[in-house]
Structures are given as structure tokens and as C-alpha cells.
Motif scaffolding. Structure first.
Motif, mmCIF file in Angstrom:
data_model
loop_
_atom_site.group_PDB
_atom_site.id
_atom_site.type_symbol
_atom_site.label_atom_id
_atom_site.label_comp_id
_atom_site.label_asym_id
_atom_site.label_seq_id
_atom_site.Cartn_x
_atom_site.Cartn_y
_atom_site.Cartn_z
ATOM 1 N N THR A 62 0.827 -1.198 0.000
ATOM 2 C CA THR A 62 0.000 0.000 0.000
ATOM 3 C C THR A 62 0.868 1.257 0.000
ATOM 4 O OG1 THR A 62 -1.748 -1.162 1.188
ATOM 5 C CG2 THR A 62 -1.836 1.226 1.227
ATOM 6 N N LYS A 63 1.918 1.254 0.827
ATOM 7 C CA LYS A 63 2.820 2.413 0.855
ATOM 8 C C LYS A 63 3.457 2.634 -0.516
ATOM 9 C CE LYS A 63 4.381 4.299 4.062
ATOM 10 N NZ LYS A 63 4.202 5.645 4.530
ATOM 11 N N LYS A 64 3.879 1.559 -1.184
ATOM 12 C CA LYS A 64 4.505 1.700 -2.497
ATOM 13 C C LYS A 64 3.477 2.181 -3.530
ATOM 14 C CE LYS A 64 7.587 -0.320 -5.680
ATOM 15 N NZ LYS A 64 8.981 -0.410 -5.649
ATOM 16 N N GLY A 65 2.244 1.669 -3.455
ATOM 17 C CA GLY A 65 1.197 2.124 -4.376
ATOM 18 C C GLY A 65 0.879 3.594 -4.191
ATOM 19 N N LEU A 66 0.795 4.042 -2.935
ATOM 20 C CA LEU A 66 0.529 5.462 -2.670
ATOM 21 C C LEU A 66 1.696 6.330 -3.131
ATOM 22 C CD1 LEU A 66 -1.128 5.234 0.863
ATOM 23 C CD2 LEU A 66 -2.252 5.702 -1.330
ATOM 24 N N ALA A 72 3.001 10.277 -9.696
ATOM 25 C CA ALA A 72 2.254 10.588 -10.905
ATOM 26 C C ALA A 72 1.533 11.936 -10.794
ATOM 27 C CB ALA A 72 1.238 9.484 -11.203
ATOM 28 N N GLY A 73 1.547 12.545 -9.603
ATOM 29 C CA GLY A 73 0.926 13.849 -9.406
ATOM 30 C C GLY A 73 -0.587 13.778 -9.284
ATOM 31 N N ALA A 155 2.423 -15.543 1.937
ATOM 32 C CA ALA A 155 1.420 -14.571 2.374
ATOM 33 C C ALA A 155 1.930 -13.141 2.251
ATOM 34 C CB ALA A 155 1.002 -14.855 3.815
ATOM 35 N N SER A 156 3.220 -12.923 2.521
ATOM 36 C CA SER A 156 3.747 -11.562 2.398
ATOM 37 C C SER A 156 3.770 -11.115 0.941
ATOM 38 C CB SER A 156 5.132 -11.459 3.023
ATOM 39 O OG SER A 156 6.047 -12.287 2.346
ATOM 40 N N ILE A 157 4.105 -12.020 0.031
ATOM 41 C CA ILE A 157 4.088 -11.673 -1.395
ATOM 42 C C ILE A 157 2.659 -11.383 -1.846
ATOM 43 C CG2 ILE A 157 4.479 -12.597 -3.721
ATOM 44 C CD1 ILE A 157 6.897 -14.117 -2.505
ATOM 45 N N LEU A 158 1.732 -12.231 -1.457
ATOM 46 C CA LEU A 158 0.329 -12.021 -1.817
ATOM 47 C C LEU A 158 -0.202 -10.726 -1.207
ATOM 48 C CD1 LEU A 158 -2.108 -13.327 -3.249
ATOM 49 C CD2 LEU A 158 -2.696 -14.349 -1.066
ATOM 50 N N GLY A 159 0.099 -10.485 0.085
ATOM 51 C CA GLY A 159 -0.340 -9.253 0.740
ATOM 52 C C GLY A 159 0.239 -8.017 0.086
ATOM 53 N N TYR A 160 1.517 -8.088 -0.334
ATOM 54 C CA TYR A 160 2.150 -6.959 -1.008
ATOM 55 C C TYR A 160 1.404 -6.603 -2.285
ATOM 56 C CZ TYR A 160 5.495 -4.286 -3.732
ATOM 57 O OH TYR A 160 6.076 -3.324 -4.500
ATOM 58 N N PHE A 161 1.136 -7.593 -3.123
ATOM 59 C CA PHE A 161 0.490 -7.301 -4.391
ATOM 60 C C PHE A 161 -0.962 -6.862 -4.224
ATOM 61 C CE2 PHE A 161 4.100 -9.697 -6.113
ATOM 62 C CZ PHE A 161 4.525 -8.751 -7.023
ATOM 63 N N VAL A 162 -1.657 -7.409 -3.231
ATOM 64 C CA VAL A 162 -3.023 -6.937 -2.980
ATOM 65 C C VAL A 162 -2.993 -5.480 -2.514
ATOM 66 C CG1 VAL A 162 -5.022 -7.208 -1.455
ATOM 67 C CG2 VAL A 162 -4.008 -9.204 -2.528
ATOM 68 N N GLY A 163 -2.082 -5.145 -1.600
ATOM 69 C CA GLY A 163 -1.969 -3.754 -1.127
ATOM 70 C C GLY A 163 -1.563 -2.811 -2.233
ATOM 71 N N TYR A 164 -0.627 -3.239 -3.066
ATOM 72 C CA TYR A 164 -0.163 -2.378 -4.171
ATOM 73 C C TYR A 164 -1.281 -2.157 -5.189
ATOM 74 C CZ TYR A 164 2.557 -0.525 -8.012
ATOM 75 O OH TYR A 164 3.026 0.266 -9.008
ATOM 76 N N MET A 165 -1.980 -3.220 -5.555
ATOM 77 C CA MET A 165 -3.036 -3.092 -6.566
ATOM 78 C C MET A 165 -4.204 -2.247 -6.062
ATOM 79 S SD MET A 165 -1.804 -4.476 -9.171
ATOM 80 C CE MET A 165 -3.177 -4.530 -10.275
ATOM 81 N N ARG A 166 -4.470 -2.299 -4.756
ATOM 82 C CA ARG A 166 -5.557 -1.484 -4.209
ATOM 83 C C ARG A 166 -5.179 -0.010 -4.154
ATOM 84 N NH1 ARG A 166 -7.594 -2.650 1.028
ATOM 85 N NH2 ARG A 166 -9.236 -1.286 0.375
ATOM 86 N N ALA A 167 -3.880 0.296 -4.026
ATOM 87 C CA ALA A 167 -3.464 1.692 -3.848
ATOM 88 C C ALA A 167 -2.970 2.346 -5.105
ATOM 89 C CB ALA A 167 -2.369 1.758 -2.776
ATOM 90 N N LYS A 168 -2.561 1.583 -6.100
ATOM 91 C CA LYS A 168 -1.927 2.193 -7.296
ATOM 92 C C LYS A 168 -2.940 2.971 -8.113
ATOM 93 C CE LYS A 168 -2.353 -1.093 -10.972
ATOM 94 N NZ LYS A 168 -1.696 -1.613 -12.089
ATOM 95 N N PRO A 169 -2.445 3.918 -8.893
ATOM 96 C CA PRO A 169 -3.348 4.703 -9.729
ATOM 97 C C PRO A 169 -3.883 3.868 -10.891
ATOM 98 C CG PRO A 169 -1.081 5.315 -10.158
ATOM 99 C CD PRO A 169 -1.061 4.350 -9.020
ATOM 100 N N HIS A 170 -5.127 4.130 -11.266
ATOM 101 C CA HIS A 170 -5.752 3.400 -12.386
ATOM 102 C C HIS A 170 -5.912 4.310 -13.587
ATOM 103 C CE1 HIS A 170 -6.610 -0.230 -10.172
ATOM 104 N NE2 HIS A 170 -6.901 0.571 -9.136
#
Length: 170
Positions: A62-66, A72-73, A155-170
Motif C-alpha cells: 500500500t505504501k509503495k502504491g501510494l 504521478a501527481g 502470504a507476504s508476497i500475496l499481501g504486497y500485491f493486494v496492497g499495491y493493486m488497491r493503492a496504485k493509480p488506475h
């Protein structure tokens, strides 16, 4: 305080794991007041490791996605309604109930699985192994640690990608 759920899980999960370890008597703080078969202990240790690792991975993702949103501004907006957070708490509670309820209903039951029964049956039939293990053969505690580490990594890999995908810009 946007990280209060992570902080709550970061405090509650290790405390629950510590209580579980004390209850099994793995510490000189107390005698064991519950006794579980090896397979059940491996499962419960793995669930604990998975929850802690998925939470940590989700937080980092999530932190990386944000961070990518900020780079991206774009403005950071909430993607889910507040009620969705309670669904997570409800699901974690349901998973814990599924694991705890059988021990409450059948407190003196034998919960050993086929992992312990299969090798005994094979050995009693007269089978002789062709080769001996080449490397390290873990004891019961080593099995728990290795299996829990595998669950934690996944679980950490799965949690990372779920957090990143939820936070990244679309």
C-alpha cells in the motif's frame, strides 16, 4: 491516524502468538494447559505466520502504491467505503472461529490427521525405504518453523500485491 488498523494488527497478532506459545508450554512461564497434535500445531503456527506476513506485505504494498500515485501527481482518494474494513475484521474473526470451534466442541478429541497415520501404516506393512534422507531432517519444532516460514513468504508476497493493486493509480 491512517495506519491504526496496521498498528492494531501489529500489536494483537504477536500477543495472540505469545499467548498460544505459553498455552502450549513452549516457555518456562507456565506449564502447558492445552495439548494439540503436531499437525494441528503446525497448522495454527502457519495461520499466525500467514496473518502477520500478509499484513506486513499489505502495508508495504500500500505504501509503495501510494508513493506511485504521488509520483504521478494524482490526488489520493479512498477506493473503498469505510464499511469494507469491518468486513476484513469479520472475515478474520470467522477464520479464527473455524479453527477454535472444533476444540471447544470436542475438547478431548483426537485431531491428528493422516500425516501421522500414513507413515505408520506404511511402516507396518513391511516397506523398507530405498534411501535415507540426504540432508537435514527436522524434528517436530523444525517442521513447524519451516512450514510457517513457507506460509509467511507466500502470504507476504500475496499481501504486497493486494496492497499495491488497491493503492496504485488506475
Amino acid at each position: 491516524m491512517q495506519y491504526k488498523y496496521y498498528i492494531a494488527l501489529a500489536i494483537a497478532t504477536p500477543l495472540a502468538l505469545f499467548a498460544y506459545i505459553v498455552a502450549l508450554g513452549y516457555t518456562p512461564l507456565s506449564e502447558a494447559f492445552i495439548s494439540l497434535p503436531n499437525e494441528t500445531e503446525i497448522l495454527l503456527f502457519s495461520v499466525q505466520a500467514g496473518i502477520m506476513a500478509a499484513t506486513l506485505g499489505h502495508f508495504i504494498g500500500t505504501k509503495k502504491g501510494l508513493k506511485s500515485i504521488r509520483a504521478a501527481g494524482k490526488a489520493i482518494t479512498a477506493k473503498q467505503p469505510i464499511k469494507m474494513k469491518y468486513v476484513y475484521v469479520l472475515l478474520i474473526g470467522l477464520v479464527l472461529a473455524i479453527f477454535i470451534l472444533p476444540f471447544v466442541i470436542n475438547a478431548g478429541g483426537d485431531f491428528s490427521g493422516t500425516d501421522g497415520q500414513g507413515p505408520d501404516e506404511i511402516a507396518s506393512s513391511g516397506y523398507k525405504p530405498w534411501i535415507d534422507p540426504l540432508g537435514y531432517e527436522p524434528d517436530e519444532l523444525g517442521e513447524r518453523v519451516i512450514f510457517s516460514a513457507q506460509v509467511a513468504i507466500g502470504a507476504s508476497i500475496l499481501g504486497y500485491f493486494v496492497g499495491y493493486m488497491r493503492a496504485k493509480p488506475h
